[in-house]
Design an enzyme around this catalytic site. Structure first.
Site, PDB file in Angstrom:
ATOM      1  N   GLY A 238       0.828  -1.255  -0.002  1.00 37.84           N
ATOM      2  CA  GLY A 238       0.022  -0.155   0.104  1.00 37.84           C
ATOM      3  C   GLY A 238       0.623   1.340   0.024  1.00 37.84           C
ATOM      4  CD  GLU A 274       0.240  -9.189   1.334  1.00 35.29           C
ATOM      5  OE1 GLU A 274      -0.669  -8.586   1.028  1.00 35.29           O
ATOM      6  OE2 GLU A 274      -0.067 -10.316   2.047  1.00 35.29           O
ATOM      7  N   PRO A 275       4.511  -5.529  -0.710  1.00 39.02           N
ATOM      8  CG  PRO A 275       6.812  -4.930  -1.275  1.00 39.02           C
ATOM      9  CD  PRO A 275       5.876  -5.813  -0.420  1.00 39.02           C
ATOM     10  CE1 TYR A 317      -9.165   1.926  -9.565  1.00 43.81           C
ATOM     11  CE2 TYR A 317      -6.763   2.320 -10.947  1.00 43.81           C
ATOM     12  CZ  TYR A 317      -7.619   1.451 -10.291  1.00 43.81           C
ATOM     13  OH  TYR A 317      -7.795   0.029 -10.333  1.00 43.81           O
ATOM     14  CB  CYS A 342     -15.349   4.770 -29.555  1.00 45.35           C
ATOM     15  SG  CYS A 342     -14.535   4.633 -31.217  1.00 45.35           S
ATOM     16  CD  GLU A 343     -16.144   3.684 -23.544  1.00 41.93           C
ATOM     17  OE1 GLU A 343     -16.575   4.791 -22.793  1.00 41.93           O
ATOM     18  OE2 GLU A 343     -16.532   2.618 -23.486  1.00 41.93           O
ATOM     19  CE1 TYR A 371      -2.082  -3.308  -8.645  1.00 43.04           C
ATOM     20  CE2 TYR A 371      -0.688  -1.485  -7.869  1.00 43.04           C
ATOM     21  CZ  TYR A 371      -1.177  -2.640  -7.674  1.00 43.04           C
ATOM     22  OH  TYR A 371      -1.049  -3.180  -6.505  1.00 43.04           O
TER      23      TYR A 371
END
Ligand code: LLP
Length: 419
Positions: A238, A274-275, A317, A342-343, A371
């Site tokens: 995190g 858990e990085p 996000y 197309c968005e 990510y």
């Protein structure tokens, strides 16, 4: 600190020019830097005692070459699916350094983990405890278990990536933790190993971590008093990274390490972390070519050949990623940098100042190593970007771009539609 820098006005990944790479393999592509991955891993690992298990969170960037690079430095893996477990093992990460997280582990995934002999299952609900007990019993094994408790701490991050409040689907509510451990202790094929938590991602302040660590430390003492053997604490991942130059610096790993040690040093527990993002984010960029410079009525658009299907973070996000030219240039203009999908949300950045750009120029979208590729899709029938790993002056394609035909070939036309 990363190893992407300009030399003679051109952006390089270590000793490899991104212009040359683009000419060789076409765009768009993700480019990862080995030296940056290694540096981030070491800075993080050095913040903790030597025997800490750094279980790199595979979901951040699960490319086999990235996993092997980190595995060779001593990293373990935090996995959340059978697929990630297989990847970690294939990359050479030993099973006894793998922890299995996630709210929806299936019987088949549990079996995979048990057969491989992983370090622990981070269990997230009472029904999962029962299911894991059944899976282990059917194999004549005992499953090492930590229970993920939800410390009900606000991580002060984006709502879509916070996980540690009572509103989230993750973990067992704090109020039920002792009951859950009692249940686990009653299930003969489970072996209680410790306590697990994870409160969210891209956390940029120390205080939510400190609050959560303190709660976990208290819980360890309570559970021990209840008669359980608690030998491990897994404090999750995190820790955030800076995405924009104006972002406040997130706490340095050393400070985070000190906070961990203040909270748990006297417990005598094995420590697991858990990085994900912290290791991979700044070790990757997404390189894309300008297809058109389009003068709209109110705005000027830079239309790239990378789209939201390659990097979904801005659309999903409202995430900020810096966008830089691969060749430094004079002049300057404000552009809305967009993809071809197309968005309207296929937008990498609004009002970005870049040198005067023209069709065919290259840009790099920064901090895209975590990510990024892992969240890519083939929306609009667009094969996701290729992936390249650089090491010094060497480079290799570590995931080729699928051809259109390969992508289309995944579909099947049933017999009743045959011509
Ligand atoms: N452990 C667990 C149980 C997790 O759920 C996660 C991330 C991590 C570790 C690694 O967290 P990190 O150190 O990378 O913050 N797609 C989002 C991030 C989702 C994070 C999900 N869980 C994004 O692009 O911002």
């Amino acid at each position: 600190m990363n190893h992407f820098h300009y030399r003679g006005g051109r952006l390089f990944a270590e000793d490899v020019g991104l212009t040359e790479l683009a000419a060789e393999i076409g765009t768009p592509f993700y480019c990862y830097s080995t030296a940056t991955l290694e540096r981030h891993y070491r800075v993080f690992a050095d913040a903790f005692p030597k025997d800490t298990l750094i279980a790199y969170s595979v979901k951040a960037n699960g490319n086999l070459a990235v996993l092997r690079t980190l595995g060779q430095l001593g990293a373990g893996a935090d996995v959340v699916s059978g697929g990630e477990l297989k990847k970690a093992l294939k990359a050479g990460i030993p099973a006894n350094k793998i922890v299995f997280s996630g709210v929806g582990k299936t019987h088949a995934e549990m079996k995979l983990g048990l057969e491989a002999g992983i370090h622990q299952f981070n269990v997230e609900s009472e029904p999962e405890l029962v299911a894991l007990n059944d899976a282990a019993a059917s194999l004549g094994k005992r499953a090492p278990v930590t229970i993920r408790v939800n410390p009900d701490v606000d991580a002060k991050t984006h709502a879509k990536i916070t996980t540690g409040t009572s509103e989230n689907k993750f973990g067992i509510p704090w109020s039920r933790a002792r009951e859950a451990y009692k249940l686990a202790a009653s299930l003969p094929a489970l072996q209680i190993a410790g306590v697990d938590m994870h409160i969210g991602s891209q956390i940029t302040q120390l205080s939510p971590f400190e609050a959560a660590f303190a709660r976990v430390a208290d819980l360890v003492k309570t559970l021990r008093a209840d008669g359980h053997t608690i030998g491990r604490v897994d404090l999750g991942g995190g820790l955030g990274v800076p995405y924009a130059p104006t972002d406040p610096e997130p706490p340095a790993p050393a400070l985070y390490g000190e906070a961990v040690s203040r909270a748990i040093a006297d417990l005598g527990c094995e420590l697991i972390l858990e990085p994900g993002r912290l290791i991979a984010a700044n070790a990757g960029v997404l390189v894309s070519r300008v297809t058109y410079v389009k003068e709209g009525e109110a705005r000027k658009f830079l239309i790239l050949d990378a789209g939201m299907n390659d990097l979904i973070r801005p659309a999903m996000y409202d995430a900020h990623h810096e966008i830089v030219p691969v060749r430094e240039g004079a002049g300057g203009s404000l552009y809305d940098v967009v993809g071809p999908v197309c968005e309207s949300s296929d937008l990498f950045g609004r009002d970005r100042r870049l040198p005067q750009m023209k069709d065919g120029d290259l840009v790099a979208i920064l901090t895209a190593g975590a990510y990024g590729a892992v969240m890519a899709s083939a929306y609009n029938a667009r094969p996701p970007a290729a992936e390249v790993l650089v090491k010094g002056s060497e480079w290799a394609v570590v995931r080729p771009r699928m051809s259109d035909d390969e992508l289309i070939g995944l579909d099947r036309i049933p017999g009743w539609l045959a011509p």
